[in-house]
Design a protein around this motif. Structure first.
Motif, mmCIF file in Angstrom:
data_model
loop_
_atom_site.group_PDB
_atom_site.id
_atom_site.type_symbol
_atom_site.label_atom_id
_atom_site.label_comp_id
_atom_site.label_asym_id
_atom_site.label_seq_id
_atom_site.Cartn_x
_atom_site.Cartn_y
_atom_site.Cartn_z
ATOM 1 N N ILE A 61 19.640 38.410 83.835
ATOM 2 C CA ILE A 61 19.431 38.262 82.394
ATOM 3 C C ILE A 61 19.931 39.505 81.657
ATOM 4 N N LYS A 62 19.645 40.683 82.194
ATOM 5 C CA LYS A 62 20.109 41.917 81.553
ATOM 6 C C LYS A 62 21.631 42.009 81.570
ATOM 7 N N GLU A 63 22.255 41.547 82.644
ATOM 8 C CA GLU A 63 23.723 41.548 82.707
ATOM 9 C C GLU A 63 24.309 40.566 81.697
ATOM 10 N N ALA A 64 23.663 39.414 81.537
ATOM 11 C CA ALA A 64 24.114 38.451 80.529
ATOM 12 C C ALA A 64 24.013 39.050 79.129
ATOM 13 N N LEU A 65 22.935 39.795 78.875
ATOM 14 C CA LEU A 65 22.783 40.449 77.569
ATOM 15 C C LEU A 65 23.801 41.567 77.375
ATOM 16 N N ARG A 66 24.207 42.209 78.469
ATOM 17 C CA ARG A 66 25.227 43.253 78.358
ATOM 18 C C ARG A 66 26.578 42.633 78.014
ATOM 19 N N ILE A 67 26.898 41.528 78.669
ATOM 20 C CA ILE A 67 28.190 40.882 78.441
ATOM 21 C C ILE A 67 28.222 40.175 77.086
ATOM 22 N N PHE A 68 27.143 39.478 76.756
ATOM 23 C CA PHE A 68 27.044 38.724 75.502
ATOM 24 C C PHE A 68 25.825 39.198 74.719
ATOM 25 N N PRO A 69 25.909 40.328 74.020
ATOM 26 C CA PRO A 69 24.735 40.822 73.291
ATOM 27 C C PRO A 69 24.304 39.838 72.198
ATOM 28 N N SER A 70 22.998 39.675 72.043
ATOM 29 C CA SER A 70 22.465 38.752 71.032
ATOM 30 C C SER A 70 22.690 39.266 69.619
ATOM 31 N N VAL A 71 22.675 40.569 69.469
ATOM 32 C CA VAL A 71 22.855 41.180 68.153
ATOM 33 C C VAL A 71 24.040 42.129 68.242
ATOM 34 N N ALA A 72 24.975 41.949 67.332
ATOM 35 C CA ALA A 72 26.159 42.804 67.330
ATOM 36 C C ALA A 72 25.799 44.229 66.920
ATOM 37 N N LEU A 73 26.466 45.183 67.516
ATOM 38 C CA LEU A 73 26.264 46.587 67.176
ATOM 39 C C LEU A 73 27.478 47.070 66.398
ATOM 40 N N ILE A 74 27.236 47.634 65.249
ATOM 41 C CA ILE A 74 28.325 48.148 64.427
ATOM 42 C C ILE A 74 28.194 49.659 64.393
ATOM 43 N N GLY A 75 29.161 50.341 64.983
ATOM 44 C CA GLY A 75 29.146 51.800 65.006
ATOM 45 C C GLY A 75 29.971 52.373 63.873
ATOM 46 N N ARG A 76 29.559 53.514 63.423
ATOM 47 C CA ARG A 76 30.305 54.199 62.359
ATOM 48 C C ARG A 76 30.514 55.643 62.769
ATOM 49 N N GLN A 77 31.597 56.216 62.277
ATOM 50 C CA GLN A 77 31.898 57.603 62.580
ATOM 51 C C GLN A 77 32.340 58.286 61.286
ATOM 52 N N LEU A 78 31.825 59.496 61.076
ATOM 53 C CA LEU A 78 32.193 60.239 59.878
ATOM 54 C C LEU A 78 33.654 60.667 59.944
ATOM 55 N N THR A 79 34.339 60.581 58.815
ATOM 56 C CA THR A 79 35.732 61.035 58.739
ATOM 57 C C THR A 79 35.842 62.396 58.062
ATOM 58 N N GLU A 80 34.724 62.870 57.509
ATOM 59 C CA GLU A 80 34.687 64.204 56.896
ATOM 60 C C GLU A 80 33.260 64.711 56.911
ATOM 61 N N ASP A 81 33.080 66.022 56.793
ATOM 62 C CA ASP A 81 31.738 66.590 56.719
ATOM 63 C C ASP A 81 31.013 65.989 55.517
ATOM 64 N N THR A 82 29.738 65.653 55.695
ATOM 65 C CA THR A 82 28.971 64.983 54.649
ATOM 66 C C THR A 82 27.700 65.768 54.376
ATOM 67 N N GLU A 83 27.396 65.964 53.096
ATOM 68 C CA GLU A 83 26.205 66.699 52.684
ATOM 69 C C GLU A 83 25.118 65.734 52.245
ATOM 70 N N PHE A 84 23.891 65.979 52.734
ATOM 71 C CA PHE A 84 22.698 65.274 52.299
ATOM 72 C C PHE A 84 21.728 66.326 51.816
ATOM 73 N N GLY A 85 21.732 66.578 50.514
ATOM 74 C CA GLY A 85 20.914 67.659 49.975
ATOM 75 C C GLY A 85 21.440 68.982 50.503
ATOM 76 N N GLU A 86 20.573 69.716 51.214
ATOM 77 C CA GLU A 86 20.987 71.005 51.785
ATOM 78 C C GLU A 86 21.546 70.851 53.198
ATOM 79 N N ALA A 87 21.400 69.692 53.805
ATOM 80 C CA ALA A 87 21.880 69.475 55.177
ATOM 81 C C ALA A 87 23.331 69.010 55.168
ATOM 82 N N VAL A 88 24.086 69.487 56.162
ATOM 83 C CA VAL A 88 25.489 69.079 56.321
ATOM 84 C C VAL A 88 25.642 68.464 57.704
ATOM 85 N N ILE A 89 26.194 67.238 57.723
ATOM 86 C CA ILE A 89 26.481 66.566 58.989
ATOM 87 C C ILE A 89 27.979 66.685 59.222
#
Length: 95
Positions: A61-89
């Motif tokens: 069952i876990k292998e089936a979920l690995r091959i065909f995940p029930s919920v899609a995962l959408i990844g994001r990656q920063l293209t530039e440094d981003t400020e959130f208040g005083e914090a910088v990512i």
């Protein structure tokens, strides 16, 4: 109305996962036989405690979920440094 939507979404992901697990077991009879052998080892009516003994089925069952995940995962990656208040990512920090 929102409660029904949440219930439907939970039902949809479970039914999708079970469909793919059954499909894969049907396509690979050698694995289906191993799951069936685990089931035959259980004498009498199956209880909740017996489910923990069915480790090969759990792996399938876990292998089936690995091959065909029930919920899609959408990844994001920063293209530039981003400020959130005083914090910088920095770029690449969220890989």
């Amino acid at each position: 109305m929102k409660r029904n939507c949440i219930y439907f979404q939970g039902h949809d992901t479970v039914s999708s996962a079970l469909f793919h697990a059954i499909h894969l077991l049907g396509a690979h009879p050698e694995h289906q036989e191993k799951c069936y052998a685990e089931l035959k080892d259980i004498k009498g009516e199956i209880t909740w405690d017996d489910l923990s003994k069915m480790t090969y089925l759990e792996w399938c069952i876990k292998e089936a979920l690995r091959i065909f995940p029930s919920v899609a995962l959408i990844g994001r990656q920063l293209t530039e440094d981003t400020e959130f208040g005083e914090a910088v990512i920095s770029i690449g920090a969220l890989k």
